[in-house]
Design an enzyme around this catalytic site. Structure first.
Site, PDB file in Angstrom:
ATOM      1  N   ASP A   1     -17.878  18.440   2.685  1.00 44.90           N
ATOM      2  CA  ASP A   1     -18.971  17.957   1.827  1.00 44.90           C
ATOM      3  C   ASP A   1     -19.073  16.439   1.800  1.00 44.90           C
ATOM      4  O   ASP A   1     -19.447  15.847   0.783  1.00 44.90           O
ATOM      5  CB  ASP A   1     -18.802  18.479   0.388  1.00 44.90           C
ATOM      6  CG  ASP A   1     -18.803  19.988   0.333  1.00 44.90           C
ATOM      7  OD1 ASP A   1     -19.520  20.594   1.142  1.00 44.90           O
ATOM      8  OD2 ASP A   1     -18.098  20.550  -0.509  1.00 44.90           O
TER       9      ASP A   1
ATOM     10  N   LYS B   1     -22.156  15.107   5.867  1.00 46.52           N
ATOM     11  CA  LYS B   1     -22.353  15.164   7.325  1.00 46.52           C
ATOM     12  C   LYS B   1     -23.789  15.539   7.673  1.00 46.52           C
ATOM     13  O   LYS B   1     -24.350  15.060   8.655  1.00 46.52           O
ATOM     14  CB  LYS B   1     -21.378  16.190   7.949  1.00 46.52           C
ATOM     15  CG  LYS B   1     -19.921  15.843   7.734  1.00 46.52           C
ATOM     16  CD  LYS B   1     -18.982  16.898   8.320  1.00 46.52           C
ATOM     17  CE  LYS B   1     -18.927  18.200   7.558  1.00 46.52           C
ATOM     18  NZ  LYS B   1     -18.354  18.125   6.209  1.00 46.52           N
TER      19      LYS B   1
ATOM     20  N   GLY C   1     -21.928  23.998   4.312  1.00 52.19           N
ATOM     21  CA  GLY C   1     -23.205  23.871   3.616  1.00 52.19           C
ATOM     22  C   GLY C   1     -23.677  22.442   3.796  1.00 52.19           C
ATOM     23  O   GLY C   1     -23.147  21.534   3.175  1.00 52.19           O
ATOM     24  N   HIS C   2     -24.614  22.232   4.691  1.00 54.32           N
ATOM     25  CA  HIS C   2     -25.044  20.872   5.015  1.00 54.32           C
ATOM     26  C   HIS C   2     -26.434  20.624   4.439  1.00 54.32           C
ATOM     27  O   HIS C   2     -27.395  21.269   4.826  1.00 54.32           O
ATOM     28  CB  HIS C   2     -25.024  20.658   6.534  1.00 54.32           C
ATOM     29  CG  HIS C   2     -23.630  20.825   7.092  1.00 54.32           C
ATOM     30  ND1 HIS C   2     -23.364  21.078   8.408  1.00 54.32           N
ATOM     31  CD2 HIS C   2     -22.417  20.776   6.481  1.00 54.32           C
ATOM     32  CE1 HIS C   2     -22.049  21.169   8.582  1.00 54.32           C
ATOM     33  NE2 HIS C   2     -21.456  20.993   7.426  1.00 54.32           N
TER      34      HIS C   2
ATOM     35  N   GLN D   1     -16.732  21.207   7.828  1.00 52.04           N
ATOM     36  CA  GLN D   1     -15.560  21.056   6.948  1.00 52.04           C
ATOM     37  C   GLN D   1     -14.977  19.633   7.068  1.00 52.04           C
ATOM     38  O   GLN D   1     -15.701  18.728   7.456  1.00 52.04           O
ATOM     39  CB  GLN D   1     -14.489  22.126   7.254  1.00 52.04           C
ATOM     40  CG  GLN D   1     -14.864  23.526   6.774  1.00 52.04           C
ATOM     41  CD  GLN D   1     -15.831  24.262   7.655  1.00 52.04           C
ATOM     42  OE1 GLN D   1     -15.640  24.356   8.841  1.00 52.04           O
ATOM     43  NE2 GLN D   1     -16.888  24.787   7.080  1.00 52.04           N
TER      44      GLN D   1
END
Ligand code: IMO
Ligand code: MG
Length: 427
Positions: free
Chosen positions: A13, A16, A40-41, A223
């Site tokens: 988180d 990225k 989760g981007h 990650q």
């Protein structure tokens, strides 16, 4: 700089998504090499706000080829949902490819992720329950199903029936849960296969050709380094190599191909899930950061644990990845702080240490030693050059450069693409 890896340098988180969306403008290919739908981007761009789990964050640029490499584990239901969701919002997903060697997340992986977590009780890892650990276990256990298998139905059915026989022994025997059904899963995954067939190919060849032609390739990590299976805070980690080196095995590319490795750091630390985080703030300051920055998981919605920048794990992360530069995100969040702390060492059982201990329990005993820097207290979201930043913010970045042993290349001062300071061009 034709080939640059961009990887998470903390506990995931780090922002990225924004960075890859921004850098993708300059490249020909964005290739994701690890993780799965645990990622989760969040991307905010002129097309809107998007939360991506599997599709590379380069998808918003029409000329960019997006690749999901063999190192990723793919939940086909999530992938198709994501593709449909993007198309419905006018984002073309046409230059998009999935490695035939990528392993698939199967319904029994999702089930087992939940059952394993519950059986861990107080020692639970706090996984995203997306089936990641069980899918990588099957990959290494040589009982996995790969994307390419969906195109060879006989091979697929044979492999699936073997896997299900083994899984059901565990599901019913160990966990006393309902067995999964071969025919149901087979039919469902054959349908997925039909939809995914146009995307499935030997992506390793595509990457090789792009490199051959001197195209610019961005290697997209998921990650973060402290969640790496080897160098993270084991066992509170994910099940892959999240580090830059993972791009070699996760895409099929030699280590000599890298021209740059950029680690993405948030200007403070966050962590979601269990496990040690020495600089975690359990007080009002932590709460203030969480609220101001809306620190909630993009995948699970869980509140993120917040704390000051940890220079000890930061330097470690720079070392094990070999960062050539770092990207600093969410610097604007710190504008609300009258002063800012940076952890430069730990006290562990009375000793001062500057490298994180290997064990999670020792890391949990580490007390951060802080250095305090003055805050700047003014809005920095309009800064576009390094010199636009107030002196205190520049000093903060310079101190991080010293601690991390590499220069800053990009600084993000807001969620939108243009809210960025490029200190050094990456491509
Ligand atoms: P992005 O790519 C933050 C964490 C989970 C849990 C641990 C193991 O958005 O940075 P898993 O489901 O992978 O078996 O969970 O890893 N985790 C992440 N935390 N960002 C992520 O991805 C994460 N992916 C996994 O919360 O602690
Ligand atoms: Mg995330």
């Amino acid at each position: 700089m034709p080939t640059v890896a961009v990887v998470g340098a903390q506990w995931g988180d780090e922002g990225k998504g924004k960075i890859i969306d921004l850098l993708a403008e300059k490249v020909d290919m964005v290739a994701r090499f690890s993780g799965g739908s645990n990622a989760g981007h969040t991307v905010v761009n002129p097309q809107g706000e998007f939360k991506l789990h599997l599709v590379p964050s380069g998808v918003f640029h029409p000329g960019v080829t997006c690749v999901i490499g063999n190192g990723v584990v793919i939940d086909p239901a999530v992938l198709m949902g994501e593709i449909d969701g993007l198309k419905a919002r006018g984002v073309a997903v046409d230059r998009f490819f999935v490695s035939d060697r990528a392993h698939l997340i199967m319904p029994y992986h999702l089930l087992l992720d939940g059952l394993e977590e519950e059986s861990r009780g107080k020692g639970a890892i706090g996984t995203t329950r997306r089936g990641i650990g069980p899918a990588y276990m099957d990959k290494v256990g040589r009982i996995g199903i790969r994307a390419g298998d969906l195109l060879e139905r006989d091979t697929f059915r044979e492999g699936l029936s073997q896997a299900i026989e083994q899984k059901n022994r565990i599901i019913t025997g160990l966990y006393k849960a309902e067995p999964v059904k071969l025919d149901e899963i087979y039919d469902q995954y054959c349908q997925y296969g039909e939809r995914l067939a146009p995307f499935i190919t030997s992506t390793d060849l595509m990457v090789a050709e792009a490199l051959e032609q001197n195209k610019k390739v961005l290697l997209e990590g998921a990650q973060g380094t402290l969640l790496d299976i080897d160098f993270g805070t084991y066992p509170f980690v994910t099940s892959t190599t999240t580090m830059a080196g993972g791009a070699c095995g996760g895409l099929g590319l030699g280590p000599l191909r890298f021209d740059g490795i950029a680690g993405v750091f948030k200007a403070y630390c966050t962590r979601v899930g269990s496990g040690p985080m020495p600089t975690e703030l359990l007080d009002e300051t932590g709460e203030r950061i969480r609220e101001h920055a809306n620190e909630r998981g993009a995948t699970t919605g869980r509140p993120r644990r917040c704390g000051w920048f940890d220079g000890v794990v930061g330097r470690y992360s720079a070392r094990v990845n070999g960062f050539s530069s770092f990207i600093l995100t969410r610097l604007d969040i710190l504008s609300i702080m009258p002063s800012i702390k940076v952890c430069t060492a730990y006290k562990l059982d009375g000793e001062t240490v500057v490298d994180p201990p290997y064990s999670a329990s020792a890391l949990a005993r580490c007390e951060p030693v802080y250095e305090e820097l003055p805050g700047w207290n003014i809005d920095i979201t309009t800064a576009r050059k390094f010199d636009d930043l107030p002196e205190q913010a520049r000093s903060y970045v310079k101190r991080l450069e010293e601690l991390l042993g590499c220069p800053a290349s990009v600084i993000s001062v807001g969620e939108r693409r243009e809210q960025t300071v490029i200190v050094r061009e990456l491509f």
